[in-house]
Design a protein around this motif. Structure first.
Motif, PDB file in Angstrom:
ATOM      1  N   GLU A 194       0.832  -1.203   0.000  1.00  0.00           N
ATOM      2  CA  GLU A 194       0.000   0.000   0.000  1.00  0.00           C
ATOM      3  C   GLU A 194       0.868   1.254   0.000  1.00  0.00           C
ATOM      4  O   GLU A 194       0.605   2.198  -0.742  1.00  0.00           O
ATOM      5  CB  GLU A 194      -0.905   0.030   1.226  1.00  0.00           C
ATOM      6  CG  GLU A 194      -2.011  -0.984   1.155  1.00  0.00           C
ATOM      7  CD  GLU A 194      -3.110  -0.724   2.175  1.00  0.00           C
ATOM      8  OE1 GLU A 194      -3.870  -1.660   2.443  1.00  0.00           O
ATOM      9  OE2 GLU A 194      -3.198   0.401   2.697  1.00  0.00           O
ATOM     10  N   MET A 228       4.634   5.192  -5.849  1.00  0.00           N
ATOM     11  CA  MET A 228       4.826   5.046  -7.291  1.00  0.00           C
ATOM     12  C   MET A 228       3.807   5.827  -8.123  1.00  0.00           C
ATOM     13  O   MET A 228       3.974   5.998  -9.322  1.00  0.00           O
ATOM     14  CB  MET A 228       4.860   3.566  -7.710  1.00  0.00           C
ATOM     15  CG  MET A 228       3.579   2.787  -7.564  1.00  0.00           C
ATOM     16  SD  MET A 228       2.360   3.017  -8.885  1.00  0.00           S
ATOM     17  CE  MET A 228       3.111   2.079 -10.223  1.00  0.00           C
ATOM     18  N   TYR A 266       3.909   1.457  -0.998  1.00  0.00           N
ATOM     19  CA  TYR A 266       4.639   1.518  -2.269  1.00  0.00           C
ATOM     20  C   TYR A 266       3.774   2.137  -3.367  1.00  0.00           C
ATOM     21  O   TYR A 266       4.236   2.933  -4.176  1.00  0.00           O
ATOM     22  CB  TYR A 266       5.126   0.125  -2.706  1.00  0.00           C
ATOM     23  CG  TYR A 266       5.749   0.198  -4.081  1.00  0.00           C
ATOM     24  CD1 TYR A 266       5.064  -0.251  -5.207  1.00  0.00           C
ATOM     25  CD2 TYR A 266       6.993   0.810  -4.260  1.00  0.00           C
ATOM     26  CE1 TYR A 266       5.610  -0.103  -6.480  1.00  0.00           C
ATOM     27  CE2 TYR A 266       7.546   0.956  -5.529  1.00  0.00           C
ATOM     28  CZ  TYR A 266       6.845   0.500  -6.626  1.00  0.00           C
ATOM     29  OH  TYR A 266       7.376   0.655  -7.881  1.00  0.00           O
ATOM     30  N   ILE A 267       2.496   1.774  -3.398  1.00  0.00           N
ATOM     31  CA  ILE A 267       1.611   2.328  -4.431  1.00  0.00           C
ATOM     32  C   ILE A 267       1.557   3.852  -4.317  1.00  0.00           C
ATOM     33  O   ILE A 267       1.630   4.569  -5.310  1.00  0.00           O
ATOM     34  CB  ILE A 267       0.190   1.737  -4.328  1.00  0.00           C
ATOM     35  CG1 ILE A 267       0.233   0.254  -4.640  1.00  0.00           C
ATOM     36  CG2 ILE A 267      -0.758   2.442  -5.301  1.00  0.00           C
ATOM     37  CD1 ILE A 267      -1.094  -0.452  -4.475  1.00  0.00           C
ATOM     38  N   LYS A 268       1.467   4.331  -3.103  1.00  0.00           N
ATOM     39  CA  LYS A 268       1.414   5.787  -2.929  1.00  0.00           C
ATOM     40  C   LYS A 268       2.686   6.442  -3.450  1.00  0.00           C
ATOM     41  O   LYS A 268       2.658   7.530  -4.007  1.00  0.00           O
ATOM     42  CB  LYS A 268       1.205   6.138  -1.460  1.00  0.00           C
ATOM     43  CG  LYS A 268      -0.132   5.645  -0.923  1.00  0.00           C
ATOM     44  CD  LYS A 268      -0.330   6.029   0.531  1.00  0.00           C
ATOM     45  CE  LYS A 268      -1.521   5.312   1.109  1.00  0.00           C
ATOM     46  NZ  LYS A 268      -1.828   5.758   2.490  1.00  0.00           N
TER      47      LYS A 268
END
Lengths: 195, 180, 139
Positions: C104, C110, C106-108
């Motif tokens: 989660e 990327m 990491y998504i923010k």
């Protein structure tokens, strides 16, 4: 809690993933922005296919990010590992999220078994751009093709993706068909997994 | 050789996913950096693109909102804050300071920056320069020459997103303004 | 009880190169050579991960490699960014939860237009989150 505040917390603290999709930006804002992207890109290229490539490159960035965002929202902890799975995800989830409705069709290519086509009768990005005669076959759907390419390449299904205008009986305007040609290793792997 | 926006009033009632907009703008800025390399050049390019948008956007806005032509700087600023941002970006802006020649407005939210964090080396980048250009281009079309800058930028650590507009002159002598 | 003789190492690999590394716990006897060993083990696992990815629709790939008493557990995001954890004790649930929560964050990271799959993650807030999650699930 809104993800947007007047103060921007560090990325990891923003409520990006839990917030619902907000459909509140005017389509005009996007149309004007996109139109300007096309105009700018024209100044950096020398022919139509380079222009389409540049539009696709912008779309690519969008695709890579939408992939992670959507998959996480809709099936966290899972990944597509089959061609039909990722195509279906594109046709249904990605399209609906980005363009407001699912794509109109998903078909297997008739001339080659490494080709698939996603079609849209009224692709958002083509709705607002009128292409002058001297730009001939420019298809701004290249941007959508780039989105598809970004999704596919980053999820492990590299492919050549292009946008085409296709006249169809019963349609008053040509539809936009996104043609996807998978790399050989993708086809091989998918066949291996299928057996 | 140019593409023109066509079709039934793009500035109308249709709404789109703000994430598509946010990500597309982000991709544009990233590619501008790849092409132009210097953040300062990117700022200029974004401003120029904004100006091109602003010039075309006014007609659309006027056609859709029945607000009528703004007669002076004050009215224009208020209209931008109260109606313009809502219509195009789905967010609201509040005018915090205003007189006949200057104003400041604060955006409570800004879809352009939803996912953005500026890396250290890109601090000179004025990520939302496009907005300044749009405002300048739009007001130019209604005979007002203004300057517009981002006076407070959360991407650079400020506590709010604030635009500062300053009227340079009315292009048409028909609209005199008072010197206070 | 926390062990004090081995290291818990977490690495994020984007397109073949590590973009984030964190020694969650360093043992008392740790030397430079141990550090290189860990890097070697983690990178050697990448081939195993590439195979494992296609056999499952799950992001969590469980244990993908072993080196003496050390295990490499892995996780692949939808855009095939890999999380690797080098550890010595069994903790399947903890590791799975750790990876999921990191994903989660990491998504923010990327979604940022300035981040690419090969951009090194230098965010202090991210680093702090990793350590907090490690505390919560792994230690």
């Amino acid at each position: 809690m809104s993800q947007r505040g007047s103060v921007l917390p560090p990325l990891v603290d923003r409520h990006i993933l839990t917030s619902k999709t907000r459909n509140d930006v005017g389509v005009g804002a996007f149309a004007f922005l996109f139109s300007e992207i096309v105009q700018y890109s024209q100044t950096r290229v020398s022919n139509v296919s380079e222009l389409e490539r540049k539009l696709a490159d912008v779309g690519f960035d969008v695709g890579v990010r939408m992939l992670e965002l959507l998959v996480h929202r809709e099936k966290a902890g899972k990944r597509e590992n089959r061609i039909l799975g990722i195509l279906s995800f594109l046709h249904t989830n990605v399209w609906k999220n980005l363009f407001g409705k699912t794509a109109d069709s998903l078909e297997r290519g008739t001339s080659a078994d490494d080709e698939y086509m996603i079609s849209d009768h009224d692709l958002l990005v083509n709705r607002f751009i009128s292409v002058p005669r001297d730009m001939g076959h420019l298809n701004c759907g290249a941007f959508a093709a780039g989105i598809v390419e970004g999704v596919l390449k980053s999820s492990g299904f590299p492919a050549r993706v292009t946008a085409h205008s296709v006249t169809s009986e019963g349609l008053s305007r040509p539809k936009t068909t996104i043609l996807i040609k998978f790399s050989p290793e993708v086809i091989e792997r998918d066949e291996r997994l299928g057996s | 050789m140019s593409s023109k926006a066509k079709g039934a009033s793009p500035g109308g009632g249709d709404r789109i996913n703000s994430e598509l907009f946010t990500l597309t703008y982000g991709a544009l800025v990233r590619h501008l950096l790849l092409d132009l390399e210097s953040p300062e050049e990117v700022n200029k390019q974004l401003d120029k693109m904004g100006q091109n948008i602003g010039i075309r956007l006014v007609d659309d806005f006027l056609a859709k909102t029945n607000t009528g032509r703004c007669r002076n700087f004050r009215e224009a600023a208020k209209t931008i804050a109260e109606t313009g941002f809502r219509m195009f970006l789905g967010c609201s802006a509040k005018v915090t300071q205003i007189d006949d020649k200057e104003c400041k407005m604060v955006l409570s939210e800004n879809p352009l920056t939803d996912f953005v964090e500026l890396p250290e080396k890109l601090q000179p980048l004025s990520y939302c320069s496009l907005l300044c250009g749009v405002i300048r281009g739009a007001l130019e079309q209604i005979s007002m020459k203004v300057e517009c800058e981002i006076s407070k930028d959360p991407l650079k650590g400020d506590e709010r997103f604030e635009l500062h507009m300053r009227l340079v002159e009315y292009v048409n002598e028909e609209y005199p303004f008072k010197d206070d | 009880m926390p062990r004090d003789s081995t290291t818990l190492t977490f690495v994020i690999v984007g397109e073949e190169t590590p973009i984030y590394e964190c020694e969650i716990k360093a043992g008392a006897k740790r030397e430079e050579t141990v550090n290189y060993l860990h890097e070697f083990v983690l990178h050697a696992s990448l081939d195993n991960i590439d195979e494992a990815i296609w056999t499952t629709q799950s992001c969590y790939l469980k244990q993908v490699d072993r080196y003496y008493d050390l295990t490499v557990s892995a996780y692949a995001t939808s855009s095939l960014v890999k999380f690797l954890l080098l550890h010595d004790s069994k903790n399947d649930d903890g590791i799975r939860n750790f990876f999921h929560d990191i994903h989660e964050y990491y998504i923010k990271i990327m979604l940022n237009p300035f981040h690419t799959p090969t951009t090194k993650i230098k965010s202090k807030p991210f680093d702090e989150k990793v350590k907090l999650l490690a505390q919560k699930y792994l230690l």
